[in-house]
Design an enzyme around this catalytic site. Structure first.
Site, PDB file in Angstrom:
ATOM      1  N   HIS A  58      -1.918   3.952   6.512  1.00 60.94           N
ATOM      2  CA  HIS A  58      -1.578   4.737   5.324  1.00 60.94           C
ATOM      3  C   HIS A  58       0.047   4.480   5.330  1.00 60.94           C
ATOM      4  O   HIS A  58       0.519   4.754   6.200  1.00 60.94           O
ATOM      5  CB  HIS A  58      -2.119   5.956   5.409  1.00 60.94           C
ATOM      6  CG  HIS A  58      -3.344   6.302   5.003  1.00 60.94           C
ATOM      7  ND1 HIS A  58      -4.037   7.591   5.291  1.00 60.94           N
ATOM      8  CD2 HIS A  58      -4.310   5.641   4.410  1.00 60.94           C
ATOM      9  CE1 HIS A  58      -5.353   7.503   5.119  1.00 60.94           C
ATOM     10  NE2 HIS A  58      -5.668   6.262   4.264  1.00 60.94           N
ATOM     11  N   ASP A  60       2.369   6.432   4.434  1.00 61.54           N
ATOM     12  CA  ASP A  60       3.328   7.651   4.876  1.00 61.54           C
ATOM     13  C   ASP A  60       3.183   7.536   6.851  1.00 61.54           C
ATOM     14  O   ASP A  60       3.714   8.463   7.208  1.00 61.54           O
ATOM     15  CB  ASP A  60       2.813   8.866   4.760  1.00 61.54           C
ATOM     16  CG  ASP A  60       1.303   9.387   4.856  1.00 61.54           C
ATOM     17  OD1 ASP A  60       0.523   8.712   5.016  1.00 61.54           O
ATOM     18  OD2 ASP A  60       1.163  10.586   5.066  1.00 61.54           O
TER      19      ASP A  60
END
Length: 255
Positions: A58, A60
């Site tokens: 992901h 982030d």
């Protein structure tokens, strides 16, 4: 000798971690949500960076990778199953692989569920597990790619670790997780006491991560699918642990 571990807040509610092996001075980072706060934290301590460990794909958790690699020349290690959607890896890891930060050694765990191919890093000698978005403080990651039985298998890996293990997870979601957990076990005394501590910490602007595994076992509904009171609470008194976990997760998704 145990790792020295520093929590670094990133983005709005992410956490990354700096690991320093005291014996050799080697330094690693777990996840790179953004480079700036990590560079600032490293420079404040006069540290370089030898190794970046990535838990999952992901954005982030990986967006700072290229900048850190360019600045420090660090190696980047991540999951082999995720390699096609991670930054270029110097080493592709699988469950059971040994990893080392200087003289501090750990193991790779497959903790799929939130994503398929998510890995965690367990440094038993430092009583530390870096779980990112698999096991979280009073919660677990939403099942974007896996399913309930898969994530229950992951939870069982954490349940088998010593209570003394400290859980270094990926986000400051504890307060919202706590509010949901109380809908499952509203009379759990450990949970009620922890809720008071969480609210107090957040009022003071203090983090609630990391957390102890002993505390998670006592209060995290996603680690308690085997507990009869949780089975009863979700209307599955004779359900399998995987069925109960899946129902708890369904309720959280709709909370």
């Amino acid at each position: 000798m145990a790792l020295d571990i520093q929590t670094v807040p990133c983005l709005e509610d992410n956490y990354a971690y700096i690991l320093r092996d005291a014996e050799t001075g080697k330094v690693a980072v777990v996840d790179a949500p953004e480079a700036g706060p990590l560079i600032e934290a490293l420079e404040a301590r006069g540290l370089g960076l030898d190794l970046l460990l990535i838990t999952h794909h992901h954005p982030d958790h990986i967006d700072g990778t290229a900048e850190l690699r360019a600045k420090y020349g660090c190696e980047v290690w991540g999951g082999k199953a995720d390699a096609h959607r991670l930054p270029p890896l110097d080493r592709a890891l699988e469950e059971g692989d040994d990893i080392a930060v200087g003289a501090s050694t750990g193991k790779v765990l497959d903790v799929s569920g939130h994503t398929v191919g998510h890995i965690a890093f367990h440094f038993a000698g430092s009583d530390a597990v870096f779980s990112a978005d698999s096991l979280m403080a009073m919660g677990c990651g939403r099942l974007f790619e896996g399913d309930g039985p898969m994530m229950q298998t992951t939870m069982e890996k954490f349940l088998n670790m010593p209570d003394s293990t400290i859980v270094y997870s990926g986000h400051e979601y504890t307060q919202s997780n706590m509010k949901f957990a109380l809908t499952i076990e509203s009379q759990n005394a450990d949970m009620l006491a922890r809720a008071t501590r969480i609210d107090s910490a957040r009022e003071r602007g203090q983090p609630t991560v990391p957390s102890s595994l002993a505390e998670e076992k006592a209060t995290n509904p996603f680690l308690r699918a085997h507990v009869q009171s949780v089975k009863d609470a979700v209307g599955l008194p004779d359900g399998s642990d995987a069925e109960v976990f899946t129902e708890v997760r369904r309720r959280k998704d709709n909370f």
